[in-house]
Design a protein around this motif. Structure first.
Motif, mmCIF file in Angstrom:
data_model
loop_
_atom_site.group_PDB
_atom_site.id
_atom_site.type_symbol
_atom_site.label_atom_id
_atom_site.label_comp_id
_atom_site.label_asym_id
_atom_site.label_seq_id
_atom_site.Cartn_x
_atom_site.Cartn_y
_atom_site.Cartn_z
ATOM 1 N N HIS A 178 72.837 21.937 29.606
ATOM 2 C CA HIS A 178 72.255 20.538 29.347
ATOM 3 C C HIS A 178 73.414 19.647 28.796
ATOM 4 O O HIS A 178 73.670 18.711 29.540
ATOM 5 N N LYS A 179 73.891 20.069 27.826
ATOM 6 C CA LYS A 179 75.104 19.194 27.233
ATOM 7 C C LYS A 179 76.116 18.909 28.135
ATOM 8 O O LYS A 179 76.609 17.898 28.459
ATOM 9 N N LEU A 180 76.867 19.908 28.941
ATOM 10 C CA LEU A 180 77.767 19.786 29.737
ATOM 11 C C LEU A 180 77.564 19.688 30.943
ATOM 12 O O LEU A 180 78.641 19.049 31.836
ATOM 13 N N SER A 192 78.174 12.834 30.079
ATOM 14 C CA SER A 192 78.234 14.227 29.279
ATOM 15 C C SER A 192 77.282 13.902 28.178
ATOM 16 O O SER A 192 77.255 13.035 27.730
ATOM 17 N N GLY A 193 76.582 15.146 27.732
ATOM 18 C CA GLY A 193 75.692 14.877 26.602
ATOM 19 C C GLY A 193 76.483 15.544 25.602
ATOM 20 O O GLY A 193 75.938 15.840 24.415
ATOM 21 N N CYS A 194 77.840 15.776 25.362
ATOM 22 C CA CYS A 194 78.480 16.182 24.350
ATOM 23 C C CYS A 194 79.552 15.202 24.126
ATOM 24 O O CYS A 194 80.551 14.883 25.049
ATOM 25 N N GLY A 210 81.782 15.642 21.551
ATOM 26 C CA GLY A 210 83.147 16.615 20.923
ATOM 27 C C GLY A 210 83.141 16.457 19.448
ATOM 28 O O GLY A 210 84.409 16.428 19.012
ATOM 29 N N CYS A 211 81.921 16.256 19.035
ATOM 30 C CA CYS A 211 82.152 15.999 17.333
ATOM 31 C C CYS A 211 82.343 17.271 16.627
ATOM 32 O O CYS A 211 82.496 17.297 15.447
ATOM 33 N N GLY A 212 82.061 18.430 17.415
ATOM 34 C CA GLY A 212 82.398 19.773 16.736
ATOM 35 C C GLY A 212 81.342 20.171 15.707
ATOM 36 O O GLY A 212 81.439 21.505 14.970
ATOM 37 N N ARG A 213 80.129 19.343 15.530
ATOM 38 C CA ARG A 213 79.253 19.847 14.380
ATOM 39 C C ARG A 213 78.689 21.220 14.775
ATOM 40 O O ARG A 213 78.427 22.084 13.975
ATOM 41 N N CYS A 214 78.365 21.368 16.238
ATOM 42 C CA CYS A 214 77.646 22.666 16.503
ATOM 43 C C CYS A 214 78.631 23.795 16.223
ATOM 44 O O CYS A 214 77.952 24.855 15.939
ATOM 45 N N ILE A 215 79.883 23.612 16.290
ATOM 46 C CA ILE A 215 80.761 24.661 15.853
ATOM 47 C C ILE A 215 80.589 25.012 14.384
ATOM 48 O O ILE A 215 80.761 26.180 14.009
HETATM 49 S S1 SF4 Z 1 77.215 19.028 18.023
HETATM 50 FE FE1 SF4 Z 1 79.064 17.607 18.763
HETATM 51 S S2 SF4 Z 1 80.261 18.908 19.779
HETATM 52 FE FE2 SF4 Z 1 78.369 20.149 19.758
HETATM 53 S S3 SF4 Z 1 77.366 19.685 21.525
HETATM 54 FE FE3 SF4 Z 1 76.622 18.282 20.373
HETATM 55 S S4 SF4 Z 1 78.031 16.599 20.754
HETATM 56 FE FE4 SF4 Z 1 79.167 18.332 21.442
#
Ligand code: SF4
Ligand SMILES: Cc1cc2nc3c(=O)[nH]c(=O)nc-3n(C[C@H](O)[C@H](O)[C@H](O)COP(=O)(O)OP(=O)(O)OC[C@H]3O[C@@H](n4cnc5c(N)ncnc54)[C@H](O)[C@@H]3O)c2cc1C
Ligand code: SF4
Ligand code: FES
Lengths: 290, 392
Positions: free
Chosen positions: B337-339, B349-351, B353-358
């Protein structure tokens, strides 16, 4: 002319999105062991006059204090002041509706979704394929085709259910069969004494009909396995992908593409569907857990 | 002080000693100021009263599954990046009562109507946050005239209209950030009213809108010198070169459309706990569920909207059981979904690049690594022409 306003009328809701408006149950009719048809009418007379819907669309029906469920409208779209919903009792909302009778108040938002391709079938043969409760969203299509019979070629209804006792709209099926304006075939998985019709899955009925592959449009609604089996059977019979339409069921919470629950690949089943042309979903249709 | 003319795209200097004025003016104009503030050892986005609430002199360290902040000696205001909070928390709150009512005869009688939209001033949003707000705008159809009333989100729309967005350009990207790969940062390009770039003693103030211009005119701004501007530009270029992560986005939709049945998803599923953290911290996730509750008599009914996660069972329940019964199905749905499918749905894009999910994944699953692994094992696929074009 079948315009956008006919296919996709403006939905109604209460003072805000996600606020249902009240509707009164006028009549209930038992279809079978666990399925009932409810005749309902919006309480507000003005809204009732504004409300329009198209075959294949659905409402979010609401039981105050319990929640909402997506339920297809199963009546005649050209008689929009009285709505019918045919409901199989499966979970919290539908069980609560089962306990209600004439005079009870439920809530409603809708109509939502894209219904059957009314604008693309003029002059064509139409084959309707339903499994179980899947006949509910196809019944408005039958009404439409009967009312405008001269605009279409052959109309065939193939309906499959578990047993003769699991049929829906028995009187109407009988009537449609007798009138012979459409070809109506019913099959059951398990026969009971007295059943003289075909036994087997609904796709078996394809052996009994002759299709004009160049001029037929197929509309399928049933459980997932039936949708797949039916769609693939028709493709094998050389019906082009763009003439096969399937109505899908997913979990739904909003009905208009906001809550995310109904996503199916790139599609929001609630607003891009529930009716899809096979070629819109061909690449994910056979895959699991999409 | 020489008065300077403030216009769109003006760049001027605000001395750090005057920063308090900014907050004060916003408060005088009736805004609740939302800014970075340390809560439970995490830089969060919360209501702040004064400059003192900012994590001045703090830096964060982020890695997959790890987060910490510590006081360092410098007097920097914004030497940390995003924490787990994200701006959608204010436009579509995590839990919000939409209404309460009772049934009287044949009517639903409203006891408490929809919540009032607040007037918010966001201070210190990052470029990725701004991009995520634009993404959410598209999701709810903010600013789209033709939206049916039944499909619009009044609370979001009002909050959005009333809010003012003051961004801070990132000069020290985090270790899990990859905004330059997603083309959203580290410099705020659009969708801000004012953007700040922090220098040692001052900020470069950049005006991005009419609203921002009006605010800037009230600030004690000074002309920015060539060297100030150059320094700021250098800092941002440097930041773009020092992203903690990268994601190769070329053909990523193609990749994800053609690897639905790849065995790699099983390997991710072995690690993923299906906790849903990634969906809660992600600024672009929008899924929600509205549920009913009643008081003890069963007559007063409330409808409440809450954030939902595609990692839960109930998310996809239908008559045949959950559509995505396995963690594999759910993780794949989230990442595709995100990408990938986001593009078809909303044209981007649904992302961001904030990196929070990582950072906030307890087992350290890293979306950039997952893309790379899939890519490496499907190189031949990507080179061939015999592929699903960019469709669903
Ligand atoms: S948290 Fe940030 S890096 Fe992770 S999918 Fe969502 S927008 Fe992308
Ligand atoms: C577009 C559309 C049209 C539809 N039209 C009709 C129609 O015309 N008629 C009709 O009868 N139905 C129709 N449905 C299906 C109907 O919306 C679902 O059956 C709906 O779930 C019923 O709501 P409920 O609250 O009664 O059931 P729910 O309580 O939501 O339960 C649904 C199913 O999920 C199971 N379930 C839910 N949560 C859990 C859990 N936590 N653990 C285990 N099992 C769980 C239940 O056992 C049940 O089998 C339609 C669906 C869609 C999407
Ligand atoms: S990817 Fe990580 S954060 Fe997301 S659900 Fe799985 S374990 Fe939780
Ligand atoms: S039901 Fe909410 S997005 Fe489709």
């Amino acid at each position: 002319m079948i315009t956008e306003a006919i296919i996709r009328p403006e939905p109604i809701c209460g003072m805000e999105t996600w606020f249902p408006i009240p509707a009164e149950i006028l009549e209930t009719r038992k279809e079978n062991m666990n399925t009932y048809t409810y005749k309902i009418r919006l309480v507000d007379a003005t809204l009732r006059k504004q409300y329009r819907w198209a075959p294949g669309q659905f409402n979010m029906l609401y039981v105050p204090g319990i929640g909402e469920a997506a339920i297809s409208i199963s009546s005649d779209s050209e008689d929009p002041e009285i709505l019918e919903h045919t409901i199989r009792i499966v979970g919290s909302v539908t069980r609560a509706i089962e306990n209600m009778g004439p005079g009870s108040i439920i809530g409603l938002r809708g109509p939502f979704g894209r219904g059957w391709p009314l604008d693309k079938i003029e002059g064509r043969d139409v084959v309707l394929v339903a499994g179980g409760i899947g006949l509910a969203p196809l019944r408005p299509m039958v009404y439409w085709l009967l009312k405008h019979r001269e605009r279409y070629g052959r109309v065939i209804l193939l309906f499959g259910c578990r047993s003769p006792d699991d049929q829906l709209f028995i009187d109407e099926l009988e009537q449609w069969t007798q009138e012979r304006k459409i070809d109506c075939l019913v099959t059951v998985d398990n026969a009971t004494p007295g059943w003289v019709g075909p036994v087997g899955v609904v796709t078996d009925l394809l052996q009994r009909i002759r299709l004009n592959a160049d001029n037929s449009t197929i509309m399928v609604c049933g459980p997932r396995m039936l949708n797949r089996a039916a769609a693939w059977s028709f493709l094998k019979l050389h019906i082009p992908e763009e003439q096969v339409y399937v109505s899908l069921e997913r979990n739904m919470n909003c009905g208009f593409g906001r809550c995310g629950h109904c996503q199916y690949g790139s599609q929001f089943v609630c607003k891009d569907g529930p009716v899809f042309c096979f070629n819109e979903i061909a690449d994910i249709f056979g895959k699991e857990e999409i | 002080m020489t008065k300077i003319t403030i216009d769109h795209n003006t760049k001027a200097i605000l001395d750090k000693k005057d920063f308090a004025r900014l907050i004060k003016i916003l408060q005088e104009q009736g805004y609740t100021v939302i800014g970075p503030h340390i809560v439970d050892d995490v830089v969060s986005l919360r209501p702040i009263d004064s400059v003192k609430d900012l994590p001045i002199g703090y830096e964060d360290e982020q890695e997959k599954g790890e987060y910490s902040v510590k006081k360092v000696d410098c007097q920097s205001y914004f030497q940390y990046v995003v924490g787990q909070d994200n701006p959608r928390r204010y436009f579509m709150p995590p839990s919000q009562r939409l209404m309460s009512f009772h049934v009287d005869k044949k009517q639903f009688v409203i006891d408490q109507g929809p919540p009032q939209a607040p007037k918010l001033a966001f201070l210190g949003l990052r470029a990725c946050d701004l991009a995520s707000i634009q993404i959410q705008d598209r999701v709810v159809g903010y600013g789209v005239e033709s939206t049916f009333r039944c499909e619009s989100d009044t609370y979001y729309g009002e909050t959005r209209r009333q809010s003012i967005l003051i961004a801070v350009n990132c000069t020290r990207p985090g270790n899990t950030c990859f905004c330059s790969s997603m083309n959203t940062g580290p410099k705020a390009k659009e969708n801000f009213d004012i953007a700040l770039t922090e220098l040692r003693q001052s900020f470069i103030v950049e005006v991005g809108s009419e609203k921002g211009k009006k605010l800037a005119q009230k600030l004690p701004l000074k002309e920015a010198s060539e060297s100030d501007l150059e320094l700021a530009e250098l800092k941002l270029q440097n930041a773009a070169k020092h992203m903690g992560r990268q994601m190769e986005t070329e053909q990523v939709r193609k990749l994800l459309n053609n690897t639905i049945e790849d065995s790699h998803w099983d390997k991710v599923a072995d690690k993923c706990l299906s906790c849903g953290n990634c969906t809660m911290v992600c600024p672009t996730c929008f899924c929600c569920t509205v549920t009913d509750s009643t008081d003890i008599t069963g007559t007063k009914i409330s409808r409440t909207k809450e954030w939902e996660s595609c990692f839960t069972h109930q998310f996809s329940y239908a008559s045949g059981g959950p559509q995505r019964n396995t963690i594999k199905g759910r993780y794949r749905q989230w990442m595709r979904h995100k990408l990938c499918t986001w593009w078809d749905q909303f044209g981007s894009s649904g992302c961001v690049g904030c990196g929070r999910c990582i950072t906030w994944c307890p087992v350290g699953i890293d979306i950039t690594e997952e893309v790379e692994t899939l890519r490496q094992s499907n190189k031949s696929l990507l080179n061939s022409n015999n592929l699903q074009e960019v469709t669903t």
